[in-house]
Design a protein around this motif. Structure first.
Motif, PDB file in Angstrom:
ATOM      1  N   SER B 154       8.490  -0.146  -6.801  1.00  0.00           N
ATOM      2  CA  SER B 154       7.260  -0.384  -7.558  1.00  0.00           C
ATOM      3  C   SER B 154       6.155   0.429  -6.904  1.00  0.00           C
ATOM      4  O   SER B 154       6.294   0.853  -5.755  1.00  0.00           O
ATOM      5  N   VAL B 155       5.062   0.659  -7.619  1.00  0.00           N
ATOM      6  CA  VAL B 155       3.949   1.313  -6.951  1.00  0.00           C
ATOM      7  C   VAL B 155       2.829   0.322  -6.656  1.00  0.00           C
ATOM      8  O   VAL B 155       1.860   0.662  -5.999  1.00  0.00           O
ATOM      9  N   THR B 156       2.957  -0.902  -7.149  1.00  0.00           N
ATOM     10  CA  THR B 156       1.846  -1.831  -6.973  1.00  0.00           C
ATOM     11  C   THR B 156       2.146  -3.019  -6.073  1.00  0.00           C
ATOM     12  O   THR B 156       1.232  -3.540  -5.444  1.00  0.00           O
ATOM     13  N   ALA B 157       3.376  -3.478  -5.994  1.00  0.00           N
ATOM     14  CA  ALA B 157       3.664  -4.653  -5.173  1.00  0.00           C
ATOM     15  C   ALA B 157       5.104  -4.595  -4.716  1.00  0.00           C
ATOM     16  O   ALA B 157       6.014  -4.454  -5.544  1.00  0.00           O
ATOM     17  N   ILE B 158       5.294  -4.678  -3.411  1.00  0.00           N
ATOM     18  CA  ILE B 158       6.666  -4.647  -2.888  1.00  0.00           C
ATOM     19  C   ILE B 158       6.834  -5.752  -1.859  1.00  0.00           C
ATOM     20  O   ILE B 158       6.094  -5.810  -0.865  1.00  0.00           O
ATOM     21  N   THR B 495      -3.581  -3.000  -0.702  1.00  0.00           N
ATOM     22  CA  THR B 495      -2.729  -2.482  -1.781  1.00  0.00           C
ATOM     23  C   THR B 495      -1.529  -3.384  -2.080  1.00  0.00           C
ATOM     24  O   THR B 495      -0.948  -3.268  -3.151  1.00  0.00           O
ATOM     25  N   ASN B 496      -1.142  -4.236  -1.159  1.00  0.00           N
ATOM     26  CA  ASN B 496       0.088  -5.021  -1.344  1.00  0.00           C
ATOM     27  C   ASN B 496      -0.186  -6.463  -0.911  1.00  0.00           C
ATOM     28  O   ASN B 496       0.604  -7.076  -0.193  1.00  0.00           O
TER      29      ASN B 496
END
Lengths: 1043, 528
Positions: B154-158, B495-496
């Motif tokens: 994902s680019v938004t939440a990992i 960011t996460n």
């Protein structure tokens, strides 16, 4: 015909009719009426001694009128005690009583009335009443009266809503120009520059702009600074997107429209102008002279008391000189006109070895053919420019660090005289006692003489246009230009330069070569649809254009094999710059702080556009435009093509309603515009590269193929009034713009395995007011006084950054371990400054570490995170200009002020840390720094030792919150006295001598530097001083002669 | 005329609408970048940078934190009043030890996977996996739970994995790597052509990568002995019994060569920046042990005060002291950047000496039939061999111990010796004393890899290290038990946020602070 201002035309026709009647009347009256008043004759010229034709001369209180002929001569019958009134478009009306029967009248161009005919987008001339948006005009005189080496600086304080921040980079430096605030996080925020309707490139030289507080490569000037101001007839400033909508993408930040001089039929004229200016630094940092170096090998000045110090700064700066000479020839017949000019500028900066040499050659030809139906216009300019040793900004390779921080009490003079140990080799060649691993100071004169840089530019700018009148109501024009700029930069670091700048001690060389080629072409049909009903007029245009930009070049840097042998082949390949060979630091597409776009860059924008204008009677004007762009930078996405419209309405109240006599003109207007902007090249097409060692480098940016163009929506409403026989002029505009869909390089979640992602997001809002008032206080034959005030207020607000991805901050300038960052943060303003602050307790007291003993003194603590310190943008700006003419003298001055905002001086912080500043000396003399604080145990702390205090708060990465200053500055921007020699008519038409000055005095300045100066003309690094060259004060003398 | 009008307008519109955008994609393709085919053709050249990236931003990612916490180095530079070396964790430094390994190792490895190499060239993929495990182990051992198994989804939440999951993933990836390498080596013995000289560690020798993979497995296994003894033993046994073998002589050492303009990081921070000097912990042990490796590891002090007071000319700096000015301590002993760490010196990922000490510990724990003493002494001798120093009677010295540390410039920094451990193997000593002896010698041998040494210190409590003089952690890190981890980067919180907050509350087992222990660093549990 529609291109002429209708009222003026109407007035002329009326006047002509009256004149014919009057002439007829006199012809008859010569014999019929013996008691007729005597005939008064005379000549009318402008300030430059040029004859003025078509001036209306009337006898006050009568119907009697006359027009001047093409030699400026007039004749009118008037009694000896009558008052004559002279009126002419673009000139201040003049009332004067009759003196004798041969009068010589000089009329002065007026600020207010110059705007009768306005050059608008695409070079279209429009009448002032029809405009639905704000524009401001600057005459060529205002640029050349007080010359600067970058003519944009001459606009400072003269145009409401325009902010000019000169770069602190010596002669020939760039200027940052913004109209109505900053709006784009990543794109360019500077206006589009247009010459005679056609966009030109404002490319920086191969060095680009500094990217951080470390500095490094110096600025080498921008595109607009290359031009010769003497070639410019006038400048229109189109502030809002509405005005600029027809230019499309590039114009979302407004447009500076430059109209160049052309030859005029029937008048042959030669102008020569020559000026000499002296530049001096306007202020110096303040040093202490009471305490010497800490120890004989120390870099600091926290040592024992000394008596008196040396003024080392005086040993460094010099008086810079600027010699500018220009000559122009113009003339021609009704069919063909020529304008030719040559100018040369030879300037030296206040830092020794900083020099600028520029040649400008310009030829402008205009011809009419095919029964005057075809107009051909061509202009070619050739510019060569060479800048030596632009001053460095920031920490690295800057002579000012060594100069300012030199231990107090020591004399720097021996190191000035003897900076080179010629009999040594390697690093020992530099004679400098300071070994500073923090700032890497070097001998200032070593940097000047042994690290020379030279930036050269060769530029050819070719414009051509053809215009054919198919029918009285339809013409078609085709235009094009080529702007070809070749830049070279070289810096040679000689053997002896510190190891951080050349690892092997043999010297280091940097070579940058860049060629920018911008081509533009358009085809436009202008129409004026004939309609039976005279009350309506319908006109407009349709057109198509193509703009193609290519940047190619290379960039090599590395250590040398043979010492001091500066040639590309001597750069050791394995020590050559690795990542830099394929990247361009200079390209304008480089996002500030982001990855450089690799060479070569190729952009193309194709467009179709149209405009429709409706006019009802003389009071209602309706205008609409539409434009569709196709951008190559958005290929690989579905958004390659994008459309945006504008609409405007103008109501001339003075034509619609019967207004009181005192009101000459009244208008209200409103407009809306949307402008789209593309993204930088290659963002939609992520490719891998290889480094200089031939190794594959994966591009881990996200290949976003959903990127959209940026969009700015802007509204403006305004009103324009003229009173008291056009003596008082008032314009006000209210605007609001929102820029959305900005492309942001964001740092995605680290574990996404994308290093950078690009998103469309953001909403940056600018709202503001602009007001211009101009008043002819006195209009007398021998004494005129015009006073004008312009004011602008802009409120910037970051409504959103990227909340959908939970990103609320975009960093414009990252800290790089120097306590300054510049942010765009939701709820904040563009360019907010962030840094460290003091740790305080709940009641606001400073919390100290330590126990107050000598071994463990009280030290303030630095906040763990960066906090908001302030915003450098002014809250409002005012410019007040006064022009007097007293007989043959013309006097003018301009005072301007930028109010509000806060700026950061890291220079002061670092000087404090090293104990050289006056503040640290005063504190030591007083025995301590008074504070309101507590220690860890809660015990009150009221005094701390200066060294502990300043070493903690000062420094490049100290508590920068303590080094914020008010950015308010009010200055005497310009002053001049000109005298026109009383010469008999003959060979010379005019000789004028002027004494002029710029930046003569600060009425108010609170920061230790000039807050207007900027380290970079890019988006970051605003409001910070890191050993920037001080602002200069200029004064000089100029001579203008025409014959 | 009417006709003319429409003709002109029509032509204009036709010209505009049919505007020729067919070349746009080629304009927007950077001719100075690589095409897909070119990328695949030069894929092996990506491995050098990948190997070197393990030490990306070395100064901030490792030297100013782990290397100091491990007792190897200390900085003479007062960067700020409070920073990692006196327990005030600087996000701007520590984040590099997190972000770089994702951006510069894991991200390129995912791009390597995307070229299809996993199936087309499995041995090449094995090397990429080994490097990723080496790199990401350093990250999880700094911070604890990290996003690993779901990285790149994902680019938004990992989401984060527990550290146990991360280690299990490492072991599984090493399984793949070993299987791929063993298959290739048996099919093409001696072939080095796939990576060749692009491989700056082993020049394409897969037999060596295989040994390194086994050795890495052994290192990871030993790390988790307190947290999951069963897996630890199983993985250690697997590593030691694999037919590929482990690193045994300095010729096997995993170290990357410098290429082109890259500088040795120790040289950079010590010589070029002047920001790195010897830590008093290491000098006090090596002076006490009369260790012949000291002149190889360090240069004598140049500061007249320090040099006059120092034993044999070597004077380190104690961690966390007050430094008023860089001048005060810059002249203390520096790492030897003249002969040992010149600009072009290679950098170690793992040495054979380390493996011998790991084997000694495994034998001590009864996981192998090796003689503990032999492994221990081979470890010391291999280290001497690695540095080209004659060991003399070093291993038979049964009396020398750590010396006291005295700072000639400030007595407040003095530290009495903490350890009485000697060098000579004593089969009669307690298991705990034997472990201290092994780890103390291992610590000296693996210099300058502070990352691994700090992990050993946290796991075993050895060697005994001087605590920081100043502790600016505000009570979040204990001076006596010393720092156990670094804080998660602020960028994770921006960011996460959901994932990192959930990791802190459910996986980390304590606040996101330097005093919180990692999964394998079990509080209150003895070494045996």
């Amino acid at each position: 015909m529609r291109l002429l201002p209708f009222r003026a035309l109407q007035r002329s026709v009326q006047v002509l009719a009256v004149l014919l009647l009057v002439h007829t009347a006199y012809a008859q009256s010569d014999t019929a009426i013996k008691k007729a008043p005597p005939l008064i004759s005379g000549t009318i010229t402008n300030q430059n001694g040029e004859p003025l034709t078509q001036v209306t001369v009337s006898v006050k209180g009568t119907q009697s009128k006359a027009l001047s002929d093409d030699k400026g001569a007039f004749q009118i019958a008037a009694g000896s005690n009558a008052t004559l009134e002279f009126t002419h478009i673009g000139y201040a009306a003049l009332d004067t009583s009759v003196t004798g029967t041969a009068m010589s009248i000089v009329m002065r161009q007026s600020q207010g009335e110059l705007t009768e005919v306005v050059v608008t987008a695409l070079g279209i001339r429009r009448s002032q009443p029809s405009l639905t948006y704000a524009t401001q005009q600057i005459s060529g005189d205002q640029l050349t009266n007080v010359k600067t080496d970058n003519m944009m600086n001459a606009l400072n304080g003269k145009v409401a809503g325009l902010t000019v921040s000169p770069s602190a980079s010596g002669v020939g430096g760039s200027a940052k120009v913004t109209l109505r605030g900053n709006r784009s996080a990543n794109g360019n925020n500077q206006p589009l520059y247009v010459i005679d309707g056609i966009p030109i490139s404002n490319a920086n030289n191969a060095n680009g702009q500094p990217g951080g507080t470390y500095g490094g490569t110096p600025d080498g000037g921008d595109g607009i600074s290359n031009l010769n101001p003497d070639d410019i007839a006038s400048i229109s400033v189109l502030e809002g997107a509405s005005a600029a909508a027809l230019y499309g993408s590039q114009a979302q930040n407004g447009v500076i429209l430059i109209t160049t001089k052309k030859g005029r039929p029937g008048v042959t004229q030669i102008n020569v102008s020559s000026s000499i200016f002296a530049d001096q630094i306007a202020y110096k940092p303040k040093f202490q002279n009471s305490f010497g170096e800490t120890t004989p090998t120390s870099v600091d000045s926290w040592g024992a008391a000394i008596s008196g110090g040396h003024d080392n700064v005086n040993e460094f700066f010099r008086t810079g000189m600027n010699f500018t000479n220009s000559i122009s020839l113009s003339g021609g017949s009704e069919k063909a006109q020529t304008y030719f000019s040559y100018a040369n500028t030879d300037a030296t900066g206040v830092q020794p070895t900083n020099k600028l040499f520029r040649n400008n050659l310009n030829l402008h030809e205009t011809a009419r053919m095919l029964k005057d139906k075809l107009t051909v216009d061509g202009n070619v300019s050739y510019i060569t420019q060479k800048i030596n040793n632009s001053p460095a900004l920031g920490i690295y390779e800057n002579p000012l660090t060594g100069l300012y921080l030199f231990p107090r009490g020591r004399d720097i003079l021996p190191y000035k005289r003897h900076y080179l140990n010629a009999d040594s080799t390697g690093f020992a060649r530099q004679n400098w006692p300071i070994n500073d691993g923090n700032l890497y100071q070097q001998n200032p004169w070593w940097i000047l003489n042994e690290e020379p840089s030279v930036a050269t530019r060769n530029r050819v700018l070719f414009n051509a246009s053809l215009r054919y009148e198919i029918a009285p109501w339809l013409n078609i024009q085709a235009r094009g230009n080529i702007d070809y700029i070749n830049d070279n930069y070289e810096q040679d670091l000689h053997s002896g330069t510190l190891p951080i700048y050349n690892n092997n001690g043999n010297g280091n060389m940097t070579i940058k070569q860049q060629t920018t080629e911008q081509k533009y072409g358009d085809v436009i049909a202008n129409f004026n649809i004939p309609i039976k009903n005279d009350d309506f007029k319908v006109s407009g245009l349709v057109g198509t254009s193509i703009l193609d930009t290519k940047v190619t070049g290379n960039y090599i840097t590395g250590d040398l094999s043979t010492p001091d042998f500066f040639t590309e082949g001597n750069i050791i390949a394995s020590l050559a710059g690795l990542t830099s060979i394929t990247t361009s630091p200079a390209n304008q597409d480089v996002p500030p702080g982001g990855a450089a776009t690799p060479f070569p860059v190729h952009n193309q924008i194709q467009s179709v556009f149209g405009e429709l204008d409706l006019k009802y009677k003389e009071w209602l004007y309706l205008n609409g435009t539409g434009r569709n762009d196709w951008s190559s930078n958005l290929s690989f996405t579905p958004n390659e093509s994008f459309f945006y419209p504008s609409a405007g309405l103008s109501v001339v109240l003075s034509e619609l309603l019967k207004l009181p006599q005192a009101i000459d003109f009244a208008k209200v207007r409103g407009s809306f515009a949307q402008v789209g902007n593309t993204v930088p090249a290659y963002l939609t097409n992520i490719q891998n590269t290889q480094n200089a060692a031939g190794q594959l480098v994966f591009n881990t940016a996200d290949a976003f193929r959903t990127l959209k163009p940026e969009k700015t929506n802007s509204w403006e409403i305004g009103t324009e009034w003229r009173f008291l026989n056009n003596r008082l002029d008032f314009t006000a505009t209210l605007y609001k713009s929102n820029t959305r869909n900005q492309y942001f390089p964001i740092a995605p979640v680290t574990a996404s395995l994308f290093s950078t992602g690009y998103v469309n997001a953001g909403n940056i809002q600018n709202k503001g007011i602009e007001v211009v008032v101009s008043y002819d206080v006195i209009r007398d034959r021998h004494f005129t006084w015009n006073t004008s005030l312009n004011g602008a207020l802009n409120r910037n607000k970051i409504i959103d950054v990227d909340s959908k991805d939970s990103i609320n901050t975009f960093v414009l300038t990252a800290n790089g371990n120097n306590a300054y960052e510049s942010h765009i943060t939701k709820g904040g303003q563009y360019g907010d400054i962030y840094g460290y602050t003091l740790v305080r307790n709940a009641s606001g007291q400073i919390v100290f570490n330590g126990d107050g003993s000598t071994a463990n003194p009280y030290k303030p603590q630095q906040s763990s995170t960066y906090n908001l310190l302030g915003n450098p943008n002014p809250l409002y700006q005012l410019g007040w200009r006064n022009d007097f003419s007293i007989y043959k003298f013309a006097v003018s001055f301009l005072i301007d002020g930028k109010f509000g905002g806060k700026v950061l001086s890291l220079t002061q912080g670092i000087m404090d840390q090293y104990g050289v500043s006056q503040a640290t000396g005063d504190a030591r003399l007083k025995g301590g720094v008074a504070v309101n604080g507590v220690d860890a145990t809660g015990k009150s702390v009221t005094v701390v030792t200066p060294q502990a205090w300043y070493e903690a708060i000062g420094g490049r990465n100290g508590i920068s919150g303590e080094y914020m200053y008010s950015a308010t500055v009010v200055r005497l921007r310009e002053a001049s006295i000109a005298y026109s020699l009383p010469i008999p008519p003959g060979f010379f038409k005019q000789i004028k001598l002027s004494l002029v000055g710029r930046n003569l005095a600060y009425f108010s300045k609170k920061a230790p530097f000039d807050p207007e100066l900027t380290m970079s003309t890019g988006n970051g690094l605003s409001g910070v001083d890191v050993f920037n060259e001080p602002a200069t004060r200029n004064f000089g003398f100029s001579l203008n002669a025409s014959f | 005329m009417k006709l003319n009008q429409y003709t002109v307008l029509g032509l204009l519109l036709a010209f505009g609408v049919s505007s020729c955008t067919k070349n746009f994609e080629s304009y927007n393709t950077n001719s100075s970048s690589l095409s897909n085919a070119q990328t695949i053709a030069i894929l092996p050249t990506a491995f050098g940078p990948l190997e070197q990236a393990i030490y990306a931003d070395y100064q901030t990612a490792q030297n100013l934190n782990a290397d100091g916490f491990a007792g190897f180095f200390m900085s003479p530079t007062p960067f700020k009043a409070a920073y990692d070396l006196n327990y005030f964790l600087i996000d701007g430094w520590d984040r590099n030890g997190f972000v770089d390994q994702y951006n510069q190792v894991m991200a390129p490895v995912s791009k390597i996977a995307a070229t299809g190499v996993r199936t087309s060239e499995p041995a090449v993929w094995a090397v990429a996996l080994i490097l990723q495990v080496e790199a990401m182990d350093r990250v999880t051992d700094r911070f604890g739970p990290i996003p690993y198994s779901k990285a790149g989804t994902s680019v938004t939440a990992i989401a984060y994995d527990s550290q146990q999951q991360v280690y299990n993933e490492f072991f599984a990836q090493l399984d793949t790597a070993v299987a791929n390498l063993s298959a290739y080596v048996s099919a093409h013995p001696g072939d080095t052509t796939q990576l060749g000289v692009n491989d700056l560690v082993y020049q394409g020798r897969y037999d060596k990568w295989w040994k390194y993979a086994n050795s890495l497995r052994l290192r990871l296994a030993m790390r988790i002995v307190k947290a999951d003894a069963a897996t630890a033993q199983a993985q250690a046994t697997k590593a030691l019994s694999d037919p590929g073998g482990v690193l045994t002589t300095p010729a096997d050492d995993a170290k990357f060569a410098q290429s082109a303009g890259r500088n040795n990081d120790i040289w950079l921070v010590a010589s070029d920046y002047g920001d790195c000097r010897m830590n008093a912990a290491l000098t006090s042990y090596m002076i006490g042990f009369k260790d012949p490796r000291l002149p190889v590891y360090a240069s004598p002090a140049t500061d007249p005060v320090a040099a006059a007071a120092a034993t044999g000319g070597y004077e380190g700096i104690r961690i966390g002291i007050n430094i008023a000015s860089k001048d005060d301590y810059e002249g203390y002993s520096s790492p030897n950047t003249t002969t040992t760490f010149p600009r072009t010196a290679p950098q170690y990922l793992m040495s054979s000496a380390e493996v011998w000490f790991l084997k000694a510990e495994a034998a001590l724990r009864g996981w192998s039939a090796d003689n503990v003493q032999t492994d221990y002494e081979t470890g010391i001798n291999t280290s001497f061999q690695q540095w080209g120093v004659a060991s003399g009677s070093y291993i038979s010295d049964g009396s020398s111990t750590q010396t006291n540390y005295t700072d000639p410039k400030n007595a407040a920094n003095n530290g009495p010796a903490l350890s009485t451990i000697t060098i000579k193997w004593d089969p009669a000593a307690t298991q705990e004393a034997q472990l201290e002896r092994i780890i103390t010698q291992k610590w000296i041998a693996i210099y300058p890899d502070g990352q691994e040494a700090w992990a050993d210190y946290r796991r075993t409590g050895y060697p005994r290290l001087f605590p920081v003089v100043n502790n600016n952690s505000g009570g979040t890190i204990s001076t006596t038990t010393q720092i156990r981890r670094l804080d998660y980067p602020q960028s994770e919180y921006t960011t996460n946020a959901a994932a990192v907050n959930s990791a802190v509350s459910t996986l980390l087992g304590g606040p996101d602070a330097g005093g919180t222990r990692l999964w394998w660093d079990v509080a209150g549990k003895g070494n045996f």
